[in-house]
Enzyme design. Structure first.
Site, PDB file in Angstrom:
ATOM      1  N   GLY A 190       0.689  -6.456 -11.404  1.00 38.19           N
ATOM      2  CA  GLY A 190      -0.665  -6.414 -11.941  1.00 38.19           C
ATOM      3  C   GLY A 190      -1.547  -5.338 -11.344  1.00 38.19           C
ATOM      4  N   ASP A 211       1.639   0.348   0.385  1.00 38.65           N
ATOM      5  CA  ASP A 211       0.488  -0.564   0.343  1.00 38.65           C
ATOM      6  C   ASP A 211       0.602  -1.712   1.349  1.00 38.65           C
ATOM      7  OD1 ASP A 211      -0.539   0.933  -1.718  1.00 38.65           O
ATOM      8  OD2 ASP A 211      -0.226  -0.579  -3.280  1.00 38.65           O
ATOM      9  N   GLY A 230       0.711  -7.391  -5.144  1.00 41.03           N
ATOM     10  CA  GLY A 230       1.239  -8.727  -4.824  1.00 41.03           C
ATOM     11  C   GLY A 230       2.522  -8.673  -3.996  1.00 41.03           C
ATOM     12  N   GLY A 231       3.434  -7.808  -4.370  1.00 38.63           N
ATOM     13  CA  GLY A 231       4.689  -7.695  -3.624  1.00 38.63           C
ATOM     14  C   GLY A 231       4.438  -7.225  -2.198  1.00 38.63           C
ATOM     15  N   SER A 232       3.520  -6.275  -2.045  1.00 36.06           N
ATOM     16  CA  SER A 232       3.180  -5.775  -0.705  1.00 36.06           C
ATOM     17  C   SER A 232       2.557  -6.895   0.128  1.00 36.06           C
ATOM     18  CB  SER A 232       2.183  -4.613  -0.813  1.00 36.06           C
ATOM     19  OG  SER A 232       2.736  -3.576  -1.569  1.00 36.06           O
ATOM     20  N   PRO A 289      -1.453 -11.784  -9.465  1.00 31.82           N
ATOM     21  CA  PRO A 289      -0.708 -11.396 -10.669  1.00 31.82           C
ATOM     22  C   PRO A 289       0.505 -10.525 -10.328  1.00 31.82           C
ATOM     23  CG  PRO A 289      -3.067 -10.921 -10.926  1.00 31.82           C
ATOM     24  CD  PRO A 289      -2.870 -11.408  -9.532  1.00 31.82           C
ATOM     25  N   VAL A 290       1.622 -10.763 -11.006  1.00 32.29           N
ATOM     26  CA  VAL A 290       2.856  -9.995 -10.749  1.00 32.29           C
ATOM     27  C   VAL A 290       2.814  -8.691 -11.548  1.00 32.29           C
ATOM     28  CG1 VAL A 290       5.374 -10.016 -10.951  1.00 32.29           C
ATOM     29  CG2 VAL A 290       4.160 -12.102 -10.309  1.00 32.29           C
ATOM     30  N   LYS A 317      -5.420  -6.770  -3.451  1.00 29.15           N
ATOM     31  CA  LYS A 317      -6.349  -5.646  -3.245  1.00 29.15           C
ATOM     32  C   LYS A 317      -6.799  -5.060  -4.572  1.00 29.15           C
ATOM     33  CE  LYS A 317      -3.343  -2.295  -4.559  1.00 29.15           C
ATOM     34  NZ  LYS A 317      -3.430  -1.558  -5.789  1.00 29.15           N
TER      35      LYS A 317
HETATM   36  P1  ATP Z   1       1.041  -2.218  -6.651  1.00 26.22           P
HETATM   37  O1  ATP Z   1      -0.362  -2.592  -6.951  1.00 26.22           O
HETATM   38  O2  ATP Z   1       1.370  -2.192  -5.178  1.00 26.22           O
HETATM   39  O3  ATP Z   1       1.537  -1.016  -7.365  1.00 26.22           O
HETATM   40  P2  ATP Z   1       1.774  -4.372  -8.353  1.00 26.22           P
HETATM   41  O4  ATP Z   1       0.765  -5.374  -7.906  1.00 26.22           O
HETATM   42  O5  ATP Z   1       1.497  -3.636  -9.614  1.00 26.22           O
HETATM   43  O6  ATP Z   1       2.006  -3.375  -7.177  1.00 26.22           O
HETATM   44  P3  ATP Z   1       3.845  -6.219  -7.693  1.00 26.22           P
HETATM   45  O7  ATP Z   1       3.305  -7.557  -8.074  1.00 26.22           O
HETATM   46  O8  ATP Z   1       3.869  -5.872  -6.268  1.00 26.22           O
HETATM   47  O9  ATP Z   1       3.140  -5.068  -8.525  1.00 26.22           O
HETATM   48  O10 ATP Z   1       5.302  -6.150  -8.328  1.00 26.22           O
HETATM   49  C1  ATP Z   1       5.957  -4.966  -8.701  1.00 26.22           C
HETATM   50  C2  ATP Z   1       7.438  -5.289  -8.918  1.00 26.22           C
HETATM   51  O11 ATP Z   1       8.007  -5.514  -7.637  1.00 26.22           O
HETATM   52  C3  ATP Z   1       7.684  -6.548  -9.706  1.00 26.22           C
HETATM   53  O12 ATP Z   1       7.851  -6.301 -11.060  1.00 26.22           O
HETATM   54  C4  ATP Z   1       8.949  -7.118  -9.074  1.00 26.22           C
HETATM   55  O13 ATP Z   1      10.080  -6.733  -9.807  1.00 26.22           O
HETATM   56  C5  ATP Z   1       9.038  -6.494  -7.701  1.00 26.22           C
HETATM   57  N1  ATP Z   1       8.836  -7.420  -6.548  1.00 26.22           N
HETATM   58  C6  ATP Z   1       9.555  -7.437  -5.422  1.00 26.22           C
HETATM   59  N2  ATP Z   1       9.102  -8.376  -4.562  1.00 26.22           N
HETATM   60  C7  ATP Z   1       8.058  -8.973  -5.151  1.00 26.22           C
HETATM   61  C8  ATP Z   1       7.187 -10.003  -4.755  1.00 26.22           C
HETATM   62  N3  ATP Z   1       7.303 -10.627  -3.581  1.00 26.22           N
HETATM   63  N4  ATP Z   1       6.208 -10.353  -5.597  1.00 26.22           N
HETATM   64  C9  ATP Z   1       6.091  -9.719  -6.789  1.00 26.22           C
HETATM   65  N5  ATP Z   1       6.904  -8.748  -7.231  1.00 26.22           N
HETATM   66  C10 ATP Z   1       7.890  -8.368  -6.412  1.00 26.22           C
END
Ligand code: ATP
Length: 307
Positions: free
Chosen positions: A108, A147, A112-114, A105-106, A20
Site C-alpha cells: 500500500g 525503509d 508494511g513489510g519493512s 495495508p499490504v 509511514k
Molecule cells: P513500501 O512502502 O516500502 O514500498 P509497501 O507498503 O508498498 O512498501 P509492503 O506491504 O511492504 O508494500 O509489501 C510489498 C510486497 O512485499 C508484498 O506484495 C509482499 O509480496 C512482500 N512482503 C514480504 N514480507 C511482507 C510482510 N511482512 N508484509 C507485507 N508484505 C510483505
C-alpha cells in the site's frame, strides 16, 4: 555452525511497529547501481502491525488480519528474513514462531513489510536475550531494506542515499491524517519503472529536502505542511491506477487541507486541520465508494516498541 540460543527469557515478545507516509519523496535520476537518489521525509503514523516472537522447534510464520492471504508466509517474508539475519550474526538457529497481526495495508505504499522486519528484529533480539545495541540493530535494518531503519526508529526523519541514511527530525505537534486504503496493491518497483518512463527525456534535478517542509514539521503547522507536501511517485501511481484521482478529489472536497499518494501507493493520504475534520473526511471517503476503507489517525508515531 548454528547452535540453539543460550539461556534466555521464555514466553512471547510482542513488538508494535508503525506505518509511514512520505511527506516529501523527491526522486532523482536512475543511478548506475539501479537505485534512485532520494530526498525522503518520513513520518510515522498511527497504523500499526504487531509482531510476536515465541520459541519454537523450527522457524514458523503466521499472519492474521483481513489481508493475511496477500502476505507471503514463507522465508521470503521480510520478518522471517530479519529473524534469520539476526540469528546468523549471533550463530543461533532461527527457531522462532513469528506471528504478524497485520493492520498496515499490504503493498500500500506504507512500508508494511519493512515495519514487520523491524518488529521481528526487535522481538527476536529480546526473545533471545541478545540486547543488541540500537545502532547495531539499525545497521541490520539497513541490510534488510531501505525503509526498515525508519520503521524501527519511528517519529520523523530525513532519509538520503537510497533512503536508509537517516537524520531524525523535530516535529512541533501532532498532525491529523486520513488514509484511504485501496483494493489491491501496487508494486514499488513497477511504480519506479513507470516514474522513469514518464520522465524519460526530462532533466531530473538532484533531490534535496525542502526547507519549507522541514520548517512546517518543526512548527507543527498543518497549513504550512499542506502547502509543502510532495511525492514524485504520484504521477506514476496515478498513471498505473487512474482511479486514484477520484479518491484524492473526494478527500479534498470533504475538506482535507491536502491530498497525496502515500509513497508508491495506492493508499492515498489526506492531511486534515484537526481531529474533527479528519473524522468527517474519513466518513465521506468511506461512503463515497472510491476506496475500500478510510482510517483517521495522527502522527508522529513511535517506532518499534515492545508491548
Ligand atoms: P513500501 O512502502 O516500502 O514500498 P509497501 O507498503 O508498498 O512498501 P509492503 O506491504 O511492504 O508494500 O509489501 C510489498 C510486497 O512485499 C508484498 O506484495 C509482499 O509480496 C512482500 N512482503 C514480504 N514480507 C511482507 C510482510 N511482512 N508484509 C507485507 N508484505 C510483505
Amino acid at each position: 555452525m548454528t547452535q540453539p540460543a543460550a539461556a534466555t527469557p521464555t514466553g512471547t515478545v510482542t513488538v508494535r511497529v508503525p506505518a509511514k507516509v512520505n511527506v516529501q519523496l523527491s526522486v532523482g535520476g536512475l543511478r548506475p547501481d539501479g537505485f534512485h537518489g532520494l530526498a525522503n521525509v518520513f513520518l510515522a503514523v498511527g497504523l500499526y502491525d504487531s509482531v510476536s516472537a515465541t520459541r519454537a522447534e523450527e522457524p514458523r510464520l503466521t499472519v492474521s488480519g483481513p489481508d493475511a492471504a496477500l502476505v507471503p508466509q514463507d522465508r521470503t517474508n521480510l520478518a522471517a528474513r530479519a529473524a534469520e539475519l539476526l540469528a546468523e550474526r549471533h550463530g543461533l538457529a532461527p527457531d522462532v514462531h513469528l506471528h504478524i497481526a497485520k493492520d498496515i495495508p499490504v503493498a500500500g505504499g506504507m512500508a508494511g513489510g519493512s515495519a514487520d522486519a523491524a518488529g521481528a528484529l526487535l522481538a527476536c533480539d529480546r526473545l533471545w536475550g541478545l540486547n543488541t545495541p540500537r545502532e547495531e540493530l539499525l545497521a541490520l535494518c539497513a541490510e534488510l531494506g531501505s525503509d526498515v531503519p525508519f520503521s524501527f526508529a519511528g517519529g520523523a526523519a530525513l532519509g538520503e542515499g537510497r533512503g536508509e541514511v537517516l537524520t531524525p527530525l523535530e516535529v512541533g505537534g501532532a498532525f491529523h491524517w486520513v488514509f484511504a486504503v485501496a483494493d489491491g496493491g501496487l508494486s514499488t518497483p513497477d511504480v519506479y519503472r513507470e516514474c522513469d518512463r514518464l520522465r524519460a527525456d526530462d532533466d531530473v534535478p538532484e533531490p534535496v529536502a525542502s526547507e519549507a517542509l522541514l520548517a512546517a514539521l518543526r512548527a507543527g503547522d498543518a497549513q504550512a505542511l499542506a502547502g509543502a507536501l510532495r511525492n514524485d511517485l504520484q504521477p506514476a501511481a496515478l498513471s498505473l491506477r487512474p482511479s486514484l484521482a477520484e479518491t484524492l478529489n473526494t478527500g479534498l472536497a470533504a475538506g482535507a487541507l491536502a491530498a497525496l499518494v502515500s509513497g508508491s501507493g495506492p493508499t492515498c493520504a489526506f492531511l486534515a486541520a484537526d481531529a474533527d475534520s479528519a473524522a468527517r473526511t474519513a466518513h465521506t471517503l468511506t461512503a463515497s465508494g472510491t476506496c475500500r476503507a478510510a482510517r483517521a489517525t495522527t502522527s508522529p508515531a513511535p517506532g518499534a516498541t515492545v508491548v
